[in-house]
Design a protein around this motif. Structure first.
Motif, short mmCIF file in Angstrom:
data_model
loop_
_atom_site.label_atom_id
_atom_site.label_comp_id
_atom_site.label_asym_id
_atom_site.label_seq_id
_atom_site.Cartn_x
_atom_site.Cartn_y
_atom_site.Cartn_z
N HIS A 56 0.85 -1.36 0.22
CA HIS A 56 0.00 -0.11 -0.07
C HIS A 56 0.83 1.32 0.13
O HIS A 56 0.54 2.12 -0.56
CB HIS A 56 -1.01 -0.04 1.19
N LYS A 57 1.91 1.11 0.52
CA LYS A 57 2.97 2.26 0.62
C LYS A 57 3.40 2.76 -0.97
O LYS A 57 3.31 3.65 -1.30
CB LYS A 57 4.23 2.08 1.47
N GLU A 58 3.88 1.61 -1.44
CA GLU A 58 4.26 1.66 -2.89
C GLU A 58 2.99 2.18 -3.81
O GLU A 58 3.34 3.11 -4.73
CB GLU A 58 4.76 0.38 -3.48
N ILE A 59 1.82 1.65 -3.45
CA ILE A 59 0.83 2.08 -4.44
C ILE A 59 0.73 3.58 -4.23
O ILE A 59 0.08 4.47 -5.17
CB ILE A 59 -0.42 1.13 -4.00
N ALA A 60 0.39 3.84 -2.93
CA ALA A 60 0.19 5.48 -2.60
C ALA A 60 1.32 6.22 -3.33
O ALA A 60 0.73 7.26 -3.65
CB ALA A 60 0.16 5.51 -1.07
N GLY A 61 2.52 5.95 -3.28
CA GLY A 61 3.43 6.60 -4.00
C GLY A 61 3.14 6.61 -5.54
O GLY A 61 3.37 7.95 -6.17
N MET A 62 2.86 5.68 -6.01
CA MET A 62 2.49 5.45 -7.62
C MET A 62 1.26 6.52 -8.03
O MET A 62 1.36 6.87 -9.15
CB MET A 62 2.45 4.07 -7.87
N LEU A 63 0.29 6.19 -7.29
CA LEU A 63 -0.96 6.79 -7.58
C LEU A 63 -1.23 8.29 -6.87
O LEU A 63 -2.13 8.85 -6.90
CB LEU A 63 -2.21 6.13 -7.24
N ASN A 64 -0.22 8.92 -6.03
CA ASN A 64 -0.29 10.26 -5.43
C ASN A 64 -1.58 10.10 -4.31
O ASN A 64 -2.30 11.14 -4.62
CB ASN A 64 -0.24 11.09 -6.42
N ILE A 65 -1.56 9.00 -3.79
CA ILE A 65 -2.65 8.94 -2.74
C ILE A 65 -1.87 8.51 -1.31
O ILE A 65 -0.82 8.48 -1.50
CB ILE A 65 -3.96 8.00 -3.03
N LYS A 66 -2.89 8.65 -0.39
CA LYS A 66 -2.33 8.43 1.11
C LYS A 66 -2.37 6.78 0.94
O LYS A 66 -3.09 5.99 0.42
CB LYS A 66 -3.34 8.78 2.19
N GLU A 67 -1.51 6.41 1.99
CA GLU A 67 -1.31 4.87 1.91
C GLU A 67 -2.50 4.36 2.68
O GLU A 67 -3.06 3.27 2.12
CB GLU A 67 -0.20 4.55 2.99
N ASN A 68 -3.33 5.00 3.54
CA ASN A 68 -4.73 4.31 4.06
C ASN A 68 -5.77 4.52 2.80
O ASN A 68 -6.49 3.56 3.15
CB ASN A 68 -4.91 5.06 5.41
N THR A 69 -5.74 5.38 1.93
CA THR A 69 -6.47 5.66 0.91
C THR A 69 -6.19 4.22 0.01
O THR A 69 -7.36 3.71 -0.44
CB THR A 69 -6.42 6.72 0.07
N SER A 70 -5.06 3.74 -0.05
CA SER A 70 -4.61 2.47 -0.88
C SER A 70 -5.60 1.60 -0.27
O SER A 70 -6.16 0.62 -0.73
CB SER A 70 -3.46 2.51 -1.08
N ALA A 71 -5.23 1.10 1.20
CA ALA A 71 -5.72 0.14 1.77
C ALA A 71 -7.27 0.14 2.09
O ALA A 71 -7.92 -0.87 1.67
CB ALA A 71 -5.34 0.21 3.40
N SER A 72 -8.02 1.30 1.92
CA SER A 72 -9.30 1.44 2.19
C SER A 72 -9.80 1.19 0.80
O SER A 72 -10.98 0.30 0.55
CB SER A 72 -9.77 3.08 2.35
N GLN A 73 -9.26 1.57 -0.41
CA GLN A 73 -9.55 1.27 -1.67
C GLN A 73 -9.65 -0.23 -2.09
O GLN A 73 -10.44 -0.89 -2.80
CB GLN A 73 -9.10 2.15 -2.91
#
Length: 190
Positions: free
Chosen positions: A149-166
């Motif tokens: 989720h940390k990597e995804i957050a960086g790739m998509l320019n979103i917060k790490e908890n947003t990645s986990a939530s989505q």
């Protein structure tokens, strides 16, 4: 001739501008790369555009590719296709930005994973293709690309908890779609 030798020879020919070698690379990998891109891009016309742009980038940057063992060329091309798909999604006008999907999904609620044994893989891929863009992107990056989720957050320019939530919301939507499929098709399996 080993796989490494074949791939290095093919790359050398592409670098020399050999159109036959370019077509060979395309023909050998277009099927798997189309499958990858279609997980992110549900519209067939958009999918073709993304693949075209990805192959242009592949041909233009193939000199930077470094062979790291069997499958490394395919993995390198897959990364380019995924990045191109994400760039395409991020550049869409009149769509919500990644991370904008909201609903009243309870994040603490456990999603019961349905039995997918009786669901054709093509049907599951089609369900994934029809998830909202943000959910679909996070789901694919987490499940298929193995990103955190940390990597995804960086790739998509979103917060790490947003990645986990989505991801959680994508799983819930996908589970509902699979359960609906199973209910709708249970008479066909009898």
């Amino acid at each position: 001739m080993s796989e490494e030798s074949k791939e290095k020879e093919l790359i050398k020919k592409i670098l020399d501008g050999d159109a036959v070698a370019m077509k060979c690379l395309y023909d050998c990998h277009v099927g798997s790369l189309t499958a990858v891109a279609s997980r992110y891009i549900p519209d067939d016309d958009d999918l073709k555009d993304v693949l075209q742009e990805a192959f242009v980038k592949i041909y233009m940057s193939i000199g930077k590719f470094q062979y790291r063992g069997k499958g490394s060329l395919r993995a390198w091309m897959t990364r380019i296709v995924v990045n191109e798909a994400l760039d395409f999604i991020g550049s869409r006008k009149n769509t919500e930005p990644l991370g904008a999907e909201t609903d009243d999904c309870d994040e603490d609620e456990t999603v019961e994973e349905p039995d997918v044994g009786n669901v054709p893989i093509e049907a599951i891929y089609e369900m994934i293709r029809h998830l909202p863009a943000g959910y679909r992107s996070v789901f694919n990056l987490y499940v298929f690309e193995g990103k955190s989720h940390k990597e995804i957050a960086g790739m998509l320019n979103i917060k790490e908890n947003t990645s986990a939530s989505q991801f959680h919301r994508a799983k819930a939507l996908l589970a509902a779609k699979i359960n609906e499929y199973l209910t709708t098709n249970k008479n066909e399996r009898k």
